[in-house]
Design an enzyme around this catalytic site. Structure first.
Site, PDB file in Angstrom:
ATOM      1  N   ARG A   1       0.826  -1.167   0.095  1.00 26.12           N
ATOM      2  CA  ARG A   1       0.002   0.067  -0.006  1.00 26.12           C
ATOM      3  C   ARG A   1       1.048   1.070  -0.083  1.00 26.12           C
ATOM      4  O   ARG A   1       1.743   1.590   1.042  1.00 26.12           O
ATOM      5  CB  ARG A   1      -0.858   0.023   1.166  1.00 26.12           C
TER       6      ARG A   1
ATOM      7  N   GLN B   1     -10.194  -3.951  -3.017  1.00 26.69           N
ATOM      8  CA  GLN B   1     -11.371  -3.497  -2.566  1.00 26.69           C
ATOM      9  C   GLN B   1     -12.438  -3.709  -3.790  1.00 26.69           C
ATOM     10  O   GLN B   1     -13.582  -4.109  -3.273  1.00 26.69           O
ATOM     11  CB  GLN B   1     -11.180  -1.728  -2.484  1.00 26.69           C
TER      12      GLN B   1
ATOM     13  N   CYS C   1     -16.286   1.883   0.302  1.00 23.18           N
ATOM     14  CA  CYS C   1     -14.959   1.264   0.953  1.00 23.18           C
ATOM     15  C   CYS C   1     -14.601   1.432   2.445  1.00 23.18           C
ATOM     16  O   CYS C   1     -14.026   0.453   2.678  1.00 23.18           O
ATOM     17  CB  CYS C   1     -13.842   1.830   0.118  1.00 23.18           C
TER      18      CYS C   1
ATOM     19  N   HIS D   1      -7.388   0.590  -6.368  1.00 29.15           N
ATOM     20  CA  HIS D   1      -7.585  -0.208  -5.066  1.00 29.15           C
ATOM     21  C   HIS D   1      -8.463  -1.361  -5.447  1.00 29.15           C
ATOM     22  O   HIS D   1      -9.508  -1.648  -5.278  1.00 29.15           O
ATOM     23  CB  HIS D   1      -8.422   0.627  -4.230  1.00 29.15           C
TER      24      HIS D   1
ATOM     25  N   ARG E   1     -13.722  -8.579   1.931  1.00 32.20           N
ATOM     26  CA  ARG E   1     -12.344  -8.190   1.497  1.00 32.20           C
ATOM     27  C   ARG E   1     -11.511  -9.533   1.962  1.00 32.20           C
ATOM     28  O   ARG E   1     -10.470  -9.971   1.182  1.00 32.20           O
ATOM     29  CB  ARG E   1     -11.793  -6.998   2.407  1.00 32.20           C
TER      30      ARG E   1
ATOM     31  N   ASP F   1     -17.033   7.776  -1.649  1.00 28.21           N
ATOM     32  CA  ASP F   1     -15.763   7.702  -0.798  1.00 28.21           C
ATOM     33  C   ASP F   1     -15.345   8.830  -0.204  1.00 28.21           C
ATOM     34  O   ASP F   1     -16.161   9.840  -0.531  1.00 28.21           O
ATOM     35  CB  ASP F   1     -14.732   7.269  -1.939  1.00 28.21           C
TER      36      ASP F   1
END
Ligand code: CP
Ligand code: NVA
Length: 318
Positions: free
Chosen positions: A115, A145, A277, A142, A305, A237
């Site tokens: 990440r 996700q 998310c 991402h 996830r 988001d």
């Protein structure tokens, strides 16, 4: 199972997972189907440990709750081991080149998740590593996700092709991966962002190119109402992603008309699903009534996830 019948075996061993763009529709659907199968085994208490003796390194240059915990727990459940490697605790934080780190870590590990900020860091790591590299979030994408998001949508709606997903807000990493993933899976994706915060034009162009093959429709608009109209799913988001915190105040002004709230969701289908998310800011990008309301599936998404990344690790590292 899946949009194409029984769970077909597709060999992804040794592959990197940097962006959904690198995977075909069949490969993404396979990962979703495998995630659902692994979830079923887990819920039934069936032992499933195909990664015994394997180790994944988890490099974090940014904070995380879900990604860290789901990768660590997922690897444990698969019989393997996960190492949490915070940037500040490894020599990367003191300037060791990514290329050296990649080659050294490949001598110890069976896979690496990273990440980071710039997507070029992920690409460079993958270039020099001889083990699979997984993108656990970059400023561009991402994909872990979004794998879990489309798994969630698929489980809830029984299909993906032809559904309409509206994304309201910043044209960021989430918007990008939802666009590419949606285009690959035949989901119509409408993105509503304020001027100056649209998704990257190259990602939009790439998703439109993919969409020609799958029948998906890609719409980029500045009208949340247009995007949400008759949507099967509404996604949002945070307004200021990690690394953009100092822009919080100006973003609050720019995004003021882009809140997902009770008024806006009236335009969607009555059985629409709300996705995020997480982490979320109630009262900013989404009202508490929507995110905590009956159409919200945020915790199923967060749970997935775990299952989606277990599928990913089994497929790439098994
Ligand atoms: N959604 C997500 O990636 O959460 P974390 O930042 O907590 O990992
Ligand atoms: N767009 C957000 C996603 C967090 C999971 C960020 O990059 O901070």
């Amino acid at each position: 199972m899946g949009q194409g019948g029984a769970l077909q075996q597709i060999n992804l061993k040794g592959r990197d997972f940097l962006e959904l763009d690198d995977y075909s529709t069949e490969e993404i659907q396979y990962l979703i189907d495998l995630a659902i199968e692994i979830k079923r085994k887990h819920k039934n208490g069936e032992a499933y440990q195909p990664l015994k003796g394997k180790t994944i390194g988890l490099i974090f240059e940014k904070s995380s709750t879900r990604t860290r915990v789901s990768f660590e727990v997922g690897m444990f459940q698969l019989g393997g081991h996960a190492l949490f490697l915070s940037k500040n605790d490894i020599q990367l934080g003191r300037g060791e080149p990514i290329s050296d780190m990649a080659q050294v870590m490949s001598r110890y590990l069976d896979g690496i998740m990273i990440r980071t900020f710039g997507h070029d860091n992920v690409v460079e790591l993958a270039r020099y590593a001889s083990v699979p590299v997984i993108n656990g979030l970059s400023d561009l994408a991402h994909p872990c996700q979004v794998l879990a998001d489309y798994q969630t949508l698929y489980e809830q709606k029984g299909k993906l092709k032809g559904l309409k997903l509206a994304y309201i807000g910043d044209g960021n990493n989430m918007a990008h991966s939802l666009l590419i993933g949606g285009a690959k899976l035949g989901v119509h994706v409408s993105i509503a962002s304020p001027a100056g915060y649209e998704p990257d034009p190259s990602v939009v162009a790439a998703s439109r190119e993919i969409a020609k093959q799958t029948g998906s429709e890609i719409v980029i608009t500045q009208s949340p109402q247009e995007a949400v109209k008759d949507a099967d799913a509404i996604y949002t988001d945070v307004w200021a992603s990690m690394g953009f915190e100092e822009e919080q105040k100006e973003r609050e002004l720019a995004f003021a008309d882009f809140q997902v709230n009770e008024e806006l969701v009236k335009l969607a289908k009555p059985d629409y699903l709300f996705l995020h998310c997480l982490p979320a800011h109630r009262g900013e990008e989404v009202s508490a009534g929507v995110i905590d309301g009956p159409n919200s599936v945020i915790f199923d998404e967060a749970e997935n996830r775990l299952h989606a990344q277990k599928a990913l690790m089994v497929a790439l590292m098994g």
